[in-house]
Motif scaffolding. Structure first.
Motif, PDB file in Angstrom:
ATOM      1  N   MET A  13     -14.766  -1.674  -0.501  1.00 38.69           N
ATOM      2  CA  MET A  13     -13.484  -1.398  -1.151  1.00 38.69           C
ATOM      3  C   MET A  13     -12.352  -2.051  -0.367  1.00 38.69           C
ATOM      4  O   MET A  13     -12.497  -2.322   0.818  1.00 38.69           O
ATOM      5  N   SER A  14     -11.253  -2.243  -1.034  1.00 33.96           N
ATOM      6  CA  SER A  14     -10.081  -2.808  -0.371  1.00 33.96           C
ATOM      7  C   SER A  14      -9.343  -1.718   0.387  1.00 33.96           C
ATOM      8  O   SER A  14      -9.278  -0.572  -0.056  1.00 33.96           O
ATOM      9  N   LEU A  15      -8.786  -2.092   1.526  1.00 35.31           N
ATOM     10  CA  LEU A  15      -7.994  -1.162   2.325  1.00 35.31           C
ATOM     11  C   LEU A  15      -6.591  -1.708   2.502  1.00 35.31           C
ATOM     12  O   LEU A  15      -6.363  -2.907   2.421  1.00 35.31           O
ATOM     13  N   ARG A  16      -5.695  -0.819   2.774  1.00 33.87           N
ATOM     14  CA  ARG A  16      -4.300  -1.178   2.972  1.00 33.87           C
ATOM     15  C   ARG A  16      -3.813  -0.491   4.248  1.00 33.87           C
ATOM     16  O   ARG A  16      -4.136   0.665   4.494  1.00 33.87           O
ATOM     17  N   ARG A  17      -3.060  -1.210   5.053  1.00 36.53           N
ATOM     18  CA  ARG A  17      -2.522  -0.657   6.295  1.00 36.53           C
ATOM     19  C   ARG A  17      -1.059  -0.306   6.090  1.00 36.53           C
ATOM     20  O   ARG A  17      -0.279  -1.100   5.562  1.00 36.53           O
ATOM     21  N   ILE A  18      -0.704   0.906   6.535  1.00 38.17           N
ATOM     22  CA  ILE A  18       0.674   1.380   6.425  1.00 38.17           C
ATOM     23  C   ILE A  18       1.111   1.842   7.803  1.00 38.17           C
ATOM     24  O   ILE A  18       0.384   2.569   8.475  1.00 38.17           O
ATOM     25  N   THR A  27       5.273   5.023  16.265  1.00 37.12           N
ATOM     26  CA  THR A  27       4.740   4.728  14.939  1.00 37.12           C
ATOM     27  C   THR A  27       3.318   5.248  14.817  1.00 37.12           C
ATOM     28  O   THR A  27       2.619   5.449  15.810  1.00 37.12           O
ATOM     29  N   ILE A  28       2.900   5.477  13.590  1.00 37.14           N
ATOM     30  CA  ILE A  28       1.530   5.851  13.258  1.00 37.14           C
ATOM     31  C   ILE A  28       1.033   4.797  12.274  1.00 37.14           C
ATOM     32  O   ILE A  28       1.738   4.428  11.338  1.00 37.14           O
ATOM     33  N   THR A  29      -0.176   4.331  12.485  1.00 39.41           N
ATOM     34  CA  THR A  29      -0.776   3.370  11.567  1.00 39.41           C
ATOM     35  C   THR A  29      -1.867   4.063  10.772  1.00 39.41           C
ATOM     36  O   THR A  29      -2.755   4.690  11.344  1.00 39.41           O
ATOM     37  N   LEU A  30      -1.802   3.964   9.447  1.00 36.94           N
ATOM     38  CA  LEU A  30      -2.787   4.574   8.562  1.00 36.94           C
ATOM     39  C   LEU A  30      -3.528   3.493   7.794  1.00 36.94           C
ATOM     40  O   LEU A  30      -2.933   2.478   7.412  1.00 36.94           O
ATOM     41  N   LEU A  31      -4.795   3.721   7.547  1.00 39.82           N
ATOM     42  CA  LEU A  31      -5.566   2.888   6.633  1.00 39.82           C
ATOM     43  C   LEU A  31      -5.856   3.724   5.402  1.00 39.82           C
ATOM     44  O   LEU A  31      -6.262   4.882   5.517  1.00 39.82           O
ATOM     45  N   THR A  32      -5.633   3.154   4.242  1.00 43.70           N
ATOM     46  CA  THR A  32      -5.871   3.890   3.008  1.00 43.70           C
ATOM     47  C   THR A  32      -6.497   2.969   1.975  1.00 43.70           C
ATOM     48  O   THR A  32      -6.299   1.753   2.001  1.00 43.70           O
ATOM     49  N   ASN A  33      -7.252   3.576   1.078  1.00 38.95           N
ATOM     50  CA  ASN A  33      -7.784   2.804  -0.043  1.00 38.95           C
ATOM     51  C   ASN A  33      -6.962   3.065  -1.302  1.00 38.95           C
ATOM     52  O   ASN A  33      -7.305   2.597  -2.380  1.00 38.95           O
ATOM     53  N   ASP A  34      -5.858   3.793  -1.164  1.00 42.47           N
ATOM     54  CA  ASP A  34      -4.949   4.048  -2.275  1.00 42.47           C
ATOM     55  C   ASP A  34      -4.008   2.854  -2.399  1.00 42.47           C
ATOM     56  O   ASP A  34      -3.062   2.707  -1.634  1.00 42.47           O
ATOM     57  N   LEU A  35      -4.272   2.025  -3.365  1.00 46.85           N
ATOM     58  CA  LEU A  35      -3.477   0.819  -3.564  1.00 46.85           C
ATOM     59  C   LEU A  35      -2.385   1.014  -4.615  1.00 46.85           C
ATOM     60  O   LEU A  35      -1.600   0.103  -4.869  1.00 46.85           O
ATOM     61  N   GLU A  36      -2.338   2.212  -5.219  1.00 46.81           N
ATOM     62  CA  GLU A  36      -1.393   2.482  -6.304  1.00 46.81           C
ATOM     63  C   GLU A  36      -0.077   3.094  -5.806  1.00 46.81           C
ATOM     64  O   GLU A  36       0.985   2.704  -6.249  1.00 46.81           O
ATOM     65  N   ARG A  37      -0.165   4.058  -4.908  1.00 49.14           N
ATOM     66  CA  ARG A  37       1.031   4.758  -4.448  1.00 49.14           C
ATOM     67  C   ARG A  37       1.852   3.894  -3.505  1.00 49.14           C
ATOM     68  O   ARG A  37       1.332   3.006  -2.856  1.00 49.14           O
ATOM     69  N   THR A  38       3.134   4.226  -3.413  1.00 49.47           N
ATOM     70  CA  THR A  38       4.006   3.516  -2.478  1.00 49.47           C
ATOM     71  C   THR A  38       3.743   4.021  -1.065  1.00 49.47           C
ATOM     72  O   THR A  38       3.154   5.098  -0.867  1.00 49.47           O
ATOM     73  N   ALA A  39       4.215   3.270  -0.093  1.00 52.54           N
ATOM     74  CA  ALA A  39       4.053   3.675   1.305  1.00 52.54           C
ATOM     75  C   ALA A  39       4.770   4.998   1.560  1.00 52.54           C
ATOM     76  O   ALA A  39       4.280   5.844   2.319  1.00 52.54           O
ATOM     77  N   VAL A  40       5.903   5.218   0.921  1.00 51.44           N
ATOM     78  CA  VAL A  40       6.657   6.467   1.091  1.00 51.44           C
ATOM     79  C   VAL A  40       5.845   7.650   0.554  1.00 51.44           C
ATOM     80  O   VAL A  40       5.790   8.714   1.178  1.00 51.44           O
ATOM     81  N   GLU A  41       5.200   7.484  -0.588  1.00 54.17           N
ATOM     82  CA  GLU A  41       4.380   8.555  -1.158  1.00 54.17           C
ATOM     83  C   GLU A  41       3.191   8.875  -0.252  1.00 54.17           C
ATOM     84  O   GLU A  41       2.870  10.048  -0.018  1.00 54.17           O
ATOM     85  N   ILE A  42       2.540   7.857   0.265  1.00 50.89           N
ATOM     86  CA  ILE A  42       1.401   8.067   1.154  1.00 50.89           C
ATOM     87  C   ILE A  42       1.851   8.745   2.443  1.00 50.89           C
ATOM     88  O   ILE A  42       1.173   9.646   2.954  1.00 50.89           O
ATOM     89  N   ALA A  43       2.998   8.364   2.958  1.00 49.40           N
ATOM     90  CA  ALA A  43       3.535   9.004   4.155  1.00 49.40           C
ATOM     91  C   ALA A  43       3.803  10.491   3.891  1.00 49.40           C
ATOM     92  O   ALA A  43       3.504  11.338   4.740  1.00 49.40           O
ATOM     93  N   ALA A  44       4.325  10.821   2.723  1.00 47.37           N
ATOM     94  CA  ALA A  44       4.589  12.224   2.375  1.00 47.37           C
ATOM     95  C   ALA A  44       3.288  13.011   2.264  1.00 47.37           C
ATOM     96  O   ALA A  44       3.207  14.159   2.727  1.00 47.37           O
TER      97      ALA A  44
END
Length: 72
Positions: A13-18, A27-44
């Motif tokens: 699967m594809s991953l995205r770094r935030i 800072t905190i670095t997150l890896l997520t496979n959620d490619l739909e939500r914005t970075a602000v939503e994922i942070a929340a």
């Protein structure tokens, strides 16, 4: 940052770094496979989840909760 894998063990699967800036600096670095939500939503979502983790840690440290025996 680059993730490495050996041989054909690629993640299917594809991953995205935030990167999140913390309120107290750093800072905190997150890896997520959620490619739909914005970075602000994922942070929340992450912040809300972390609050739940802190609650459970507090419960374990301060409340004397024992496991209920199972009935057979």
């Amino acid at each position: 940052m680059k993730l490495a894998s050996k041989g054909d063990s690629r993640l299917p699967m594809s991953l995205r770094r935030i990167r999140l800036k913390r309120d107290k600096g750093g800072t905190i670095t997150l890896l997520t496979n959620d490619l739909e939500r914005t970075a602000v939503e994922i942070a929340a979502l992450y912040k809300g989840r972390w609050q739940i983790e802190l609650l459970f840690r507090w419960i374990k440290q301060h409340l004397d909760i024992r496991q209920i025996p199972r009935r057979q």
